[in-house]
Design a protein around this motif. Structure first.
Motif, PDB file in Angstrom:
ATOM      1  N   GLY A  34       0.780  -1.233   0.000  1.00 25.29           N
ATOM      2  CA  GLY A  34       0.000   0.000   0.000  1.00 25.29           C
ATOM      3  C   GLY A  34       0.808   1.278   0.000  1.00 25.29           C
ATOM      4  O   GLY A  34       0.257   2.372   0.180  1.00 25.29           O
ATOM      5  N   THR A  35       2.116   1.180  -0.257  1.00 25.89           N
ATOM      6  CA  THR A  35       2.978   2.370  -0.238  1.00 25.89           C
ATOM      7  C   THR A  35       2.488   3.454  -1.184  1.00 25.89           C
ATOM      8  O   THR A  35       2.381   4.636  -0.811  1.00 25.89           O
ATOM      9  CB  THR A  35       4.429   1.978  -0.586  1.00 25.89           C
ATOM     10  OG1 THR A  35       4.926   1.089   0.416  1.00 25.89           O
ATOM     11  CG2 THR A  35       5.324   3.209  -0.662  1.00 25.89           C
ATOM     12  N   LEU A  36       2.218   3.078  -2.439  1.00 25.70           N
ATOM     13  CA  LEU A  36       1.785   4.071  -3.419  1.00 25.70           C
ATOM     14  C   LEU A  36       0.442   4.681  -3.035  1.00 25.70           C
ATOM     15  O   LEU A  36       0.266   5.905  -3.097  1.00 25.70           O
ATOM     16  CB  LEU A  36       1.694   3.447  -4.814  1.00 25.70           C
ATOM     17  CG  LEU A  36       1.140   4.363  -5.913  1.00 25.70           C
ATOM     18  CD1 LEU A  36       2.045   5.573  -6.118  1.00 25.70           C
ATOM     19  CD2 LEU A  36       0.956   3.588  -7.209  1.00 25.70           C
ATOM     20  N   LEU A  37      -0.499   3.848  -2.630  1.00 26.19           N
ATOM     21  CA  LEU A  37      -1.835   4.351  -2.292  1.00 26.19           C
ATOM     22  C   LEU A  37      -1.794   5.281  -1.087  1.00 26.19           C
ATOM     23  O   LEU A  37      -2.482   6.310  -1.063  1.00 26.19           O
ATOM     24  CB  LEU A  37      -2.784   3.180  -2.045  1.00 26.19           C
ATOM     25  CG  LEU A  37      -3.141   2.347  -3.269  1.00 26.19           C
ATOM     26  CD1 LEU A  37      -4.052   1.194  -2.882  1.00 26.19           C
ATOM     27  CD2 LEU A  37      -3.779   3.204  -4.359  1.00 26.19           C
ATOM     28  N   HIS A  40      -4.319  13.766  -1.970  1.00 30.46           N
ATOM     29  CA  HIS A  40      -5.732  13.736  -1.598  1.00 30.46           C
ATOM     30  C   HIS A  40      -6.554  12.850  -2.543  1.00 30.46           C
ATOM     31  O   HIS A  40      -7.729  13.136  -2.826  1.00 30.46           O
ATOM     32  CB  HIS A  40      -6.312  15.153  -1.550  1.00 30.46           C
ATOM     33  CG  HIS A  40      -5.469  16.094  -0.751  1.00 30.46           C
ATOM     34  ND1 HIS A  40      -5.342  15.991   0.614  1.00 30.46           N
ATOM     35  CD2 HIS A  40      -4.688  17.140  -1.132  1.00 30.46           C
ATOM     36  CE1 HIS A  40      -4.529  16.941   1.050  1.00 30.46           C
ATOM     37  NE2 HIS A  40      -4.113  17.648   0.019  1.00 30.46           N
ATOM     38  N   ALA A  41      -5.923  11.779  -3.031  1.00 32.50           N
ATOM     39  CA  ALA A  41      -6.616  10.849  -3.924  1.00 32.50           C
ATOM     40  C   ALA A  41      -7.544   9.949  -3.111  1.00 32.50           C
ATOM     41  O   ALA A  41      -7.302   9.674  -1.930  1.00 32.50           O
ATOM     42  CB  ALA A  41      -5.604  10.003  -4.695  1.00 32.50           C
ATOM     43  N   ARG A  42      -8.599   9.514  -3.766  1.00 32.57           N
ATOM     44  CA  ARG A  42      -9.510   8.516  -3.193  1.00 32.57           C
ATOM     45  C   ARG A  42      -9.061   7.178  -3.750  1.00 32.57           C
ATOM     46  O   ARG A  42      -9.157   6.937  -4.953  1.00 32.57           O
ATOM     47  CB  ARG A  42     -10.947   8.832  -3.571  1.00 32.57           C
ATOM     48  CG  ARG A  42     -11.470  10.107  -2.887  1.00 32.57           C
ATOM     49  CD  ARG A  42     -12.722  10.632  -3.543  1.00 32.57           C
ATOM     50  NE  ARG A  42     -12.410  11.244  -4.830  1.00 32.57           N
ATOM     51  CZ  ARG A  42     -13.322  11.611  -5.724  1.00 32.57           C
ATOM     52  NH1 ARG A  42     -14.603  11.399  -5.489  1.00 32.57           N
ATOM     53  NH2 ARG A  42     -12.955  12.180  -6.860  1.00 32.57           N
ATOM     54  N   THR A  43      -8.547   6.320  -2.879  1.00 32.88           N
ATOM     55  CA  THR A  43      -7.821   5.148  -3.341  1.00 32.88           C
ATOM     56  C   THR A  43      -8.405   3.846  -2.824  1.00 32.88           C
ATOM     57  O   THR A  43      -8.989   3.782  -1.739  1.00 32.88           O
ATOM     58  CB  THR A  43      -6.343   5.214  -2.901  1.00 32.88           C
ATOM     59  OG1 THR A  43      -6.279   5.173  -1.467  1.00 32.88           O
ATOM     60  CG2 THR A  43      -5.680   6.498  -3.399  1.00 32.88           C
ATOM     61  N   ALA A  99       0.099 -11.116   3.921  1.00 33.06           N
ATOM     62  CA  ALA A  99       0.966 -10.173   4.630  1.00 33.06           C
ATOM     63  C   ALA A  99       0.837  -8.772   4.049  1.00 33.06           C
ATOM     64  O   ALA A  99       0.842  -7.776   4.785  1.00 33.06           O
ATOM     65  CB  ALA A  99       2.422 -10.652   4.572  1.00 33.06           C
ATOM     66  N   SER A 100       0.711  -8.681   2.730  1.00 33.12           N
ATOM     67  CA  SER A 100       0.572  -7.366   2.092  1.00 33.12           C
ATOM     68  C   SER A 100      -0.766  -6.727   2.443  1.00 33.12           C
ATOM     69  O   SER A 100      -0.837  -5.515   2.669  1.00 33.12           O
ATOM     70  CB  SER A 100       0.715  -7.499   0.579  1.00 33.12           C
ATOM     71  OG  SER A 100       2.027  -7.899   0.234  1.00 33.12           O
ATOM     72  N   VAL A 101      -1.816  -7.523   2.497  1.00 32.44           N
ATOM     73  CA  VAL A 101      -3.124  -6.995   2.878  1.00 32.44           C
ATOM     74  C   VAL A 101      -3.078  -6.444   4.301  1.00 32.44           C
ATOM     75  O   VAL A 101      -3.587  -5.350   4.578  1.00 32.44           O
ATOM     76  CB  VAL A 101      -4.214  -8.086   2.744  1.00 32.44           C
ATOM     77  CG1 VAL A 101      -5.523  -7.625   3.385  1.00 32.44           C
ATOM     78  CG2 VAL A 101      -4.444  -8.440   1.276  1.00 32.44           C
ATOM     79  N   ILE A 102      -2.432  -7.168   5.193  1.00 31.84           N
ATOM     80  CA  ILE A 102      -2.296  -6.707   6.578  1.00 31.84           C
ATOM     81  C   ILE A 102      -1.504  -5.396   6.628  1.00 31.84           C
ATOM     82  O   ILE A 102      -1.859  -4.461   7.354  1.00 31.84           O
ATOM     83  CB  ILE A 102      -1.616  -7.794   7.441  1.00 31.84           C
ATOM     84  CG1 ILE A 102      -2.572  -8.974   7.614  1.00 31.84           C
ATOM     85  CG2 ILE A 102      -1.194  -7.232   8.802  1.00 31.84           C
ATOM     86  CD1 ILE A 102      -1.935 -10.211   8.216  1.00 31.84           C
ATOM     87  N   ARG A 124      -1.612   0.629   7.283  1.00 29.86           N
ATOM     88  CA  ARG A 124      -1.407   1.969   6.730  1.00 29.86           C
ATOM     89  C   ARG A 124      -2.718   2.735   6.582  1.00 29.86           C
ATOM     90  O   ARG A 124      -2.721   3.888   6.177  1.00 29.86           O
ATOM     91  CB  ARG A 124      -0.765   1.879   5.344  1.00 29.86           C
ATOM     92  CG  ARG A 124       0.666   1.445   5.300  1.00 29.86           C
ATOM     93  CD  ARG A 124       1.139   1.387   3.837  1.00 29.86           C
ATOM     94  NE  ARG A 124       2.430   0.760   3.705  1.00 29.86           N
ATOM     95  CZ  ARG A 124       3.589   1.400   3.797  1.00 29.86           C
ATOM     96  NH1 ARG A 124       3.604   2.698   4.008  1.00 29.86           N
ATOM     97  NH2 ARG A 124       4.735   0.746   3.673  1.00 29.86           N
ATOM     98  N   GLY A 125      -3.833   2.064   6.870  1.00 31.21           N
ATOM     99  CA  GLY A 125      -5.130   2.699   6.688  1.00 31.21           C
ATOM    100  C   GLY A 125      -5.565   2.767   5.244  1.00 31.21           C
ATOM    101  O   GLY A 125      -6.410   3.594   4.867  1.00 31.21           O
TER     102      GLY A 125
END
Length: 200
Positions: free
Chosen positions: A34-37, A45-48, A56-59, A64-65
């Protein structure tokens, strides 16, 4: 662009972010941690929303919210309505999906523009490895032939041919090697390609 991370993210992700307008609706397919998002949300201020299969990536996204849906991209994007997003991103995932044409077409169905990045198999060291009788192993493709998730490797020219076949209009291209942008002989000297495109 100099080596190292700009704005706390990799140079290729920074370039992707630079192609996305503030306040955009962005879908990131294979969004990883989720780094980019998170960057797009906090800085632009993007809606992502992201799609990711790895537990593990989903967690990491949740921590990161980042809004994330756990789903296999091979199942398609039926969850999303036509034209719902301004930009759909597929970063360093294209080479790992089985149905390349379908995912690109689905990106254009649900988004106004698409951005993809992938390892450039045309890098000169890959050809040298093959001449020596070995499959290439590199920073962008760090797997051995028997355990690689990369099933559809391509060059810059290969992708551009496919884009034409699918009626996609390439808007911009950036190429990188070792986190530095490559502008001279990118087909041979870049290890990573990033394309921004729209429906033709």
């Amino acid at each position: 662009m100099s080596s190292g991370h700009r704005n706390g993210i990799r140079p290729d992700l920074a370039r992707i972010a630079s192609w996305i307008a503030d306040g955009s609706r962005v879908l990131d397919l294979g969004c990883g941690d989720g780094t980019l998002l998170a960057h797009l949300r906090d800085k632009q201020h993007a809606r992502t929303v992201g799609v990711e299969i790895n537990d593990a990536s989903v967690i990491a996204c949740v921590r990161r919210g980042v809004n994330v849906i756990q789903q296999n991209l091979e199942d398609g994007l039926a969850l999303f309505q036509d034209g719902h997003f301004d930009t759909v991103v597929l970063s360093q995932t294209l080479q790992a999906v089985h149905n390349t044409e379908r995912i690109l077409q689905e990106m254009m169905r649900v988004g106004r523009e698409g951005i993809v990045s992938f390892p450039n198999f045309g890098h000169w060291t890959h050809g040298w490895s093959i001449l020596r009788g070995r499959m290439p192993v590199s920073k962008q493709m760090p797997y051995e032939w028997y355990n690689t998730p990369n099933i559809h490797l391509c060059t810059l020219a290969d992708f551009e041919d496919l884009a034409r076949k699918l009626g996609l209009r390439i808007l911009e291209r950036a190429t990188f090697a070792n986190d530095r942008e490559v502008t001279v002989a990118p087909g041979l000297r870049s290890t990573l390609a990033v394309y921004r495109f729209a429906a033709g």
